[in-house]
Design an enzyme around this catalytic site. Sequence first.
Site, mmCIF file in Angstrom:
data_model
loop_
_atom_site.group_PDB
_atom_site.id
_atom_site.type_symbol
_atom_site.label_atom_id
_atom_site.label_comp_id
_atom_site.label_asym_id
_atom_site.label_seq_id
_atom_site.Cartn_x
_atom_site.Cartn_y
_atom_site.Cartn_z
ATOM 1 N N TYR A 125 0.893 -1.281 0.000
ATOM 2 C CA TYR A 125 0.011 -0.044 0.153
ATOM 3 C C TYR A 125 0.812 1.236 0.202
ATOM 4 O O TYR A 125 0.484 2.330 -0.374
ATOM 5 C CB TYR A 125 -0.991 -0.088 1.319
ATOM 6 C CG TYR A 125 -2.023 1.036 1.248
ATOM 7 C CD1 TYR A 125 -3.088 0.843 0.811
ATOM 8 C CD2 TYR A 125 -1.683 2.515 1.745
ATOM 9 C CE1 TYR A 125 -4.278 1.851 0.541
ATOM 10 C CE2 TYR A 125 -2.563 3.520 1.466
ATOM 11 C CZ TYR A 125 -4.171 2.987 1.199
ATOM 12 O OH TYR A 125 -4.681 4.149 1.075
ATOM 13 N N LYS A 174 -2.793 -13.740 3.064
ATOM 14 C CA LYS A 174 -2.687 -14.652 1.986
ATOM 15 C C LYS A 174 -1.350 -15.403 1.717
ATOM 16 O O LYS A 174 -0.694 -15.500 0.812
ATOM 17 C CB LYS A 174 -2.692 -13.433 0.683
ATOM 18 C CG LYS A 174 -2.901 -14.090 -0.706
ATOM 19 C CD LYS A 174 -4.327 -14.693 -0.904
ATOM 20 C CE LYS A 174 -4.477 -15.334 -2.216
ATOM 21 N NZ LYS A 174 -5.897 -15.845 -2.508
ATOM 22 N N ASP A 207 -9.282 -13.686 0.515
ATOM 23 C CA ASP A 207 -10.304 -13.775 -0.028
ATOM 24 C C ASP A 207 -11.724 -14.681 0.454
ATOM 25 O O ASP A 207 -12.744 -14.156 0.293
ATOM 26 C CB ASP A 207 -10.078 -14.553 -1.576
ATOM 27 C CG ASP A 207 -8.893 -15.633 -1.493
ATOM 28 O OD1 ASP A 207 -8.549 -15.593 -0.302
ATOM 29 O OD2 ASP A 207 -8.620 -16.170 -2.472
ATOM 30 N N ASP A 231 -7.179 -1.909 3.871
ATOM 31 C CA ASP A 231 -7.675 -0.848 3.242
ATOM 32 C C ASP A 231 -8.910 -1.312 2.747
ATOM 33 O O ASP A 231 -10.218 -0.649 3.049
ATOM 34 C CB ASP A 231 -6.888 -0.475 2.261
ATOM 35 C CG ASP A 231 -7.391 0.763 1.458
ATOM 36 O OD1 ASP A 231 -7.870 1.687 2.293
ATOM 37 O OD2 ASP A 231 -7.318 0.653 0.210
ATOM 38 N N ASP A 235 -13.363 -0.892 3.926
ATOM 39 C CA ASP A 235 -14.500 -0.290 3.229
ATOM 40 C C ASP A 235 -15.562 -1.368 3.119
ATOM 41 O O ASP A 235 -16.830 -0.999 3.079
ATOM 42 C CB ASP A 235 -14.115 0.163 1.985
ATOM 43 C CG ASP A 235 -13.740 1.690 1.763
ATOM 44 O OD1 ASP A 235 -12.958 2.074 2.753
ATOM 45 O OD2 ASP A 235 -13.739 2.234 0.780
HETATM 46 MG MG MG Z 1 -9.381 3.161 2.004
#
Ligand code: MG
Length: 335
Positions: A125, A174, A207, A231, A235
């Site tokens: 990120y 992962k 996932d 992140d 959301d």
């Molecule tokens: Mg975000």
Amino acid sequence: MTQTITVIRGDGIGPEIMDATLGVLDTMNLGLQYEFADAGLVALEKHGELLPAATLDSIRKNRIALKSPLTTPVGEGFSSINVELRKRFDLYANVRPAKSFPNTKSRFPSGVDLITVRENTEGAYIGEGQQLSEDGETAVLTQKVTRRGSERIVRYAFELARRTGRKKVTVVHKANILKSTSGLFLKTARAVAAEYPDIECNEMIVDNTCMQLVMKPEQFDIIVTTNLFGDIISDLCAGLVGGLGLAPGANIGTDAAIFEAVHGSAPDIAGKGIANPCALLLGAAQMLDHLALPEQATRLRTAIVATLEAKDSLTPDLGGSGTTQSFAKAIAGRL
Ligand code: MG
Ligand code: NAI
């Protein structure tokens, strides 16, 4: 008590939701003093730089900032000032609660009460080593994960569980595919978890986690994960409880902390006065917890919930026809 906080009004809907939030805080008589500082596009226009030294000095001195969203251009242009602030102040823990609220458009009107604890300073990120080849055909990026970075975020999650009486930490990874980076995160997490026999720990691949969150979110309590996964997942979690207008986030380091909304500058509704101020208000509640004012934090959250329950002046994202200001006034009236 007099506490000075740095206030960054931000871009897009930022100034609208910040004015509303400060208005609500003012009615609480908390003795807070505001030191306004610029960052992002506003700072570029006013001072010729995206992150002025005066802003950094203000955060360094006050150690606490309340920040509205900052716009980051997509696919080109300058790098995120949010990421830069997190790096500069080593704000390693991004704490994002998602809790069911009444009268939201959520598919889960009750039962969601989880916190995503996202590593905030490393991983893909932060965009380390981003390069596009001269012919524009190949792009690369470095994904660095450290034992130290993993250990401190997982420890933060377990300490948060103990402090708040939560029972379970889910380590999201992962490591089946990203054996080195996610693998190191998972191995480190297992070692830390062994020190907390009183807290249940389970592991889940990212996932599958997304599917589980959508199908059965009530199984989660605290999620701890690396930066990019956190992140995205946070959301998703905001969507479980009625949308981005209700999702706050704290960026916590040893020397400073910045409180904000999970959402961005929402250019599609900026300037219309209809943005939901609750995410930033709930970020302010996290700030009050951090300032060791838990009763005041609860008072603020209770007023928000009561306003949602009464469907008083709700903004359009919640199905109402209220404005940012009328919604904030309705909340302030219940304090
Ligand atoms: Mg975000
Ligand atoms: P966004 O979160 O700004 O908006 C996504 C959708 O949610 C839009 O439809 C928007 O109208 C809605 N929304 C967001 N906040 C809302 C609120 N308070 N009330 C009602 N509706 C709300 O995400 P988007 O469009 O992907 O990003 C816009 C900009 O924000 C980008 O430049 C991005 O880099 C930046 N951003 C900044 C963040 C920060 O400062 N921490 C976090 C996320 C994005």
